[in-house]
Design a protein around this motif. Structure first.
Motif, PDB file in Angstrom:
ATOM      1  N   ALA A   5       8.702  11.661   6.250  1.00  0.00           N
ATOM      2  CA  ALA A   5       8.586  13.039   6.675  1.00  0.00           C
ATOM      3  C   ALA A   5       9.567  13.737   7.092  1.00  0.00           C
ATOM      4  N   GLU A   6       9.860  14.775   6.575  1.00  0.00           N
ATOM      5  CA  GLU A   6      10.800  15.693   7.028  1.00  0.00           C
ATOM      6  C   GLU A   6      10.734  16.291   8.388  1.00  0.00           C
ATOM      7  N   THR A  25       8.676   2.390  10.665  1.00  0.00           N
ATOM      8  CA  THR A  25      10.033   3.177  10.391  1.00  0.00           C
ATOM      9  C   THR A  25       9.774   4.508  10.071  1.00  0.00           C
ATOM     10  N   PRO A  26      10.503   5.295  10.726  1.00  0.00           N
ATOM     11  CA  PRO A  26      10.421   6.699  10.375  1.00  0.00           C
ATOM     12  C   PRO A  26      11.407   6.878   9.385  1.00  0.00           C
ATOM     13  N   LYS A  27      11.526   7.792   8.322  1.00  0.00           N
ATOM     14  CA  LYS A  27      12.567   8.225   7.508  1.00  0.00           C
ATOM     15  C   LYS A  27      12.358   9.637   7.175  1.00  0.00           C
ATOM     16  N   ARG A  28      13.255  10.488   6.439  1.00  0.00           N
ATOM     17  CA  ARG A  28      13.265  11.611   6.258  1.00  0.00           C
ATOM     18  C   ARG A  28      13.615  11.687   4.905  1.00  0.00           C
ATOM     19  N   GLY A  29      13.318  12.795   4.376  1.00  0.00           N
ATOM     20  CA  GLY A  29      13.407  13.361   2.772  1.00  0.00           C
ATOM     21  C   GLY A  29      14.824  13.649   2.497  1.00  0.00           C
ATOM     22  N   GLU A  30      15.677  14.038   3.711  1.00  0.00           N
ATOM     23  CA  GLU A  30      17.124  14.603   3.563  1.00  0.00           C
ATOM     24  C   GLU A  30      17.261  15.641   2.306  1.00  0.00           C
ATOM     25  N   GLY A  31      16.073  16.463   2.410  1.00  0.00           N
ATOM     26  CA  GLY A  31      16.324  17.662   1.520  1.00  0.00           C
ATOM     27  C   GLY A  31      15.981  17.427  -0.021  1.00  0.00           C
ATOM     28  N   ILE A  32      15.491  16.070  -0.265  1.00  0.00           N
ATOM     29  CA  ILE A  32      15.085  15.927  -1.561  1.00  0.00           C
ATOM     30  C   ILE A  32      13.812  15.530  -1.895  1.00  0.00           C
ATOM     31  N   GLY A  33      13.102  16.085  -3.008  1.00  0.00           N
ATOM     32  CA  GLY A  33      11.754  15.862  -3.569  1.00  0.00           C
ATOM     33  C   GLY A  33      10.824  16.419  -2.629  1.00  0.00           C
ATOM     34  N   VAL A  84       8.961  15.490  -0.069  1.00  0.00           N
ATOM     35  CA  VAL A  84       8.909  15.392   1.226  1.00  0.00           C
ATOM     36  C   VAL A  84      10.104  16.017   1.779  1.00  0.00           C
ATOM     37  N   GLY A  85      11.417  15.994   0.993  1.00  0.00           N
ATOM     38  CA  GLY A  85      12.657  16.761   1.490  1.00  0.00           C
ATOM     39  C   GLY A  85      12.253  18.131   1.644  1.00  0.00           C
ATOM     40  N   ARG A  86      11.605  18.658   0.811  1.00  0.00           N
ATOM     41  CA  ARG A  86      11.086  20.298   0.660  1.00  0.00           C
ATOM     42  C   ARG A  86      10.080  20.690   1.668  1.00  0.00           C
ATOM     43  N   GLY A 112       0.909  -1.126   0.085  1.00  0.00           N
ATOM     44  CA  GLY A 112       0.036  -0.131   0.118  1.00  0.00           C
ATOM     45  C   GLY A 112       0.811   1.029  -0.115  1.00  0.00           C
ATOM     46  N   TYR A 113       0.394   2.333  -0.473  1.00  0.00           N
ATOM     47  CA  TYR A 113       1.031   3.601  -0.498  1.00  0.00           C
ATOM     48  C   TYR A 113      -0.078   4.798  -0.399  1.00  0.00           C
ATOM     49  N   ASP A 114       0.658   5.659   0.277  1.00  0.00           N
ATOM     50  CA  ASP A 114      -0.446   6.918   0.134  1.00  0.00           C
ATOM     51  C   ASP A 114       0.503   8.076   0.172  1.00  0.00           C
ATOM     52  N   VAL A 115      -0.005   9.206  -0.076  1.00  0.00           N
ATOM     53  CA  VAL A 115       0.983  10.613   0.133  1.00  0.00           C
ATOM     54  C   VAL A 115      -0.261  11.615   0.230  1.00  0.00           C
ATOM     55  N   HIS A 116      -0.045  12.590   1.100  1.00  0.00           N
ATOM     56  CA  HIS A 116      -0.833  13.851   1.224  1.00  0.00           C
ATOM     57  C   HIS A 116       0.125  14.856   1.611  1.00  0.00           C
ATOM     58  N   PRO A 117      -0.321  15.995   0.859  1.00  0.00           N
ATOM     59  CA  PRO A 117       0.102  17.546   1.044  1.00  0.00           C
ATOM     60  C   PRO A 117      -0.274  17.910   2.383  1.00  0.00           C
ATOM     61  N   PHE A 118       0.884  18.735   2.998  1.00  0.00           N
ATOM     62  CA  PHE A 118       0.262  19.500   4.184  1.00  0.00           C
ATOM     63  C   PHE A 118      -1.082  20.341   3.691  1.00  0.00           C
TER      64      PHE A 118
END
Length: 168
Positions: free
Chosen positions: A108-109, A136-144, A146-148, A11-17
């Motif tokens: 999530a950044e 597992t939480p991950k960061r976008g590391e400034g890329i893409g 999520v990173g922005r 499954g995948y999901d994405v939402h903007p703020f």
């Protein structure tokens, strides 16, 4: 040929703020309210629950979350996604499957998610009937995107086990 006793779903999901000029929305992930800007969406926009739901629905041979709870349906406006997930789990069980485990990655950044992971996993575990849950939480590391800091993405993998009660 007999059906396999196990199936795996992704499954995948994405939402903007949410737009900061709109009324304030809480940030909800895995059924936990977290300090930070909320996500835009028809329901409470809980991307963790949405990704998990789709990871369960696919291998059970059921329609995706957007088909079951379309954004055009006013009954699901502002709905609690943990409750939508509870309904998904019920449908999966009615289709003859139980949840073996779920593994979730949250990208999530901001905000920092580590302090909330245990509560999110506990919420999911309760809804999933005690199944093993890993988040597992991950960061976008400034890329893409999520990173922005434009939004949050989630992926979920689920193992379903046949409960033997379906004609499938």
């Amino acid at each position: 040929m007999s059906e396999p006793g196990m199936r795996v779903g992704l499954g995948y999901d994405v939402h903007p703020f949410a737009d900061p000029t709109e009324p304030v929305r809480p940030l909800v992930l895995g059924g936990v309210v977290i300090d930070g800007p909320g996500l835009a969406g028809h329901s409470d926009a809980d991307a963790v629950c949405h990704a998990v739901a789709d990871a369960l629905l696919g291998p059970a041979g059921l329609p995706d979350l957007g088909s079951l709870f379309p954004a055009t349906d006013e009954r699901s406006r502002g709905a609690s996604s943990i409750e939508l997930l509870r309904e998904v789990v019920q449908r999966v069980a009615e289709a003859g499957w139980s949840v073996g485990n779920v593994d979730v990655v949250v990208n999530a950044e901001e905000p920092k998610l580590a302090p909330h992971i245990a509560a999110m996993a506990d919420n999911l575990r309760r809804v999933l009937g005690g199944a093993h849950v890993s988040i597992t939480p991950k960061r976008g590391e400034g890329i893409g995107t999520v990173g922005r800091g434009e939004g949050i993405q989630c992926w979920a993998v689920a193992l379903l086990e046949s409960s033997g009660s379906s004609d499938d």
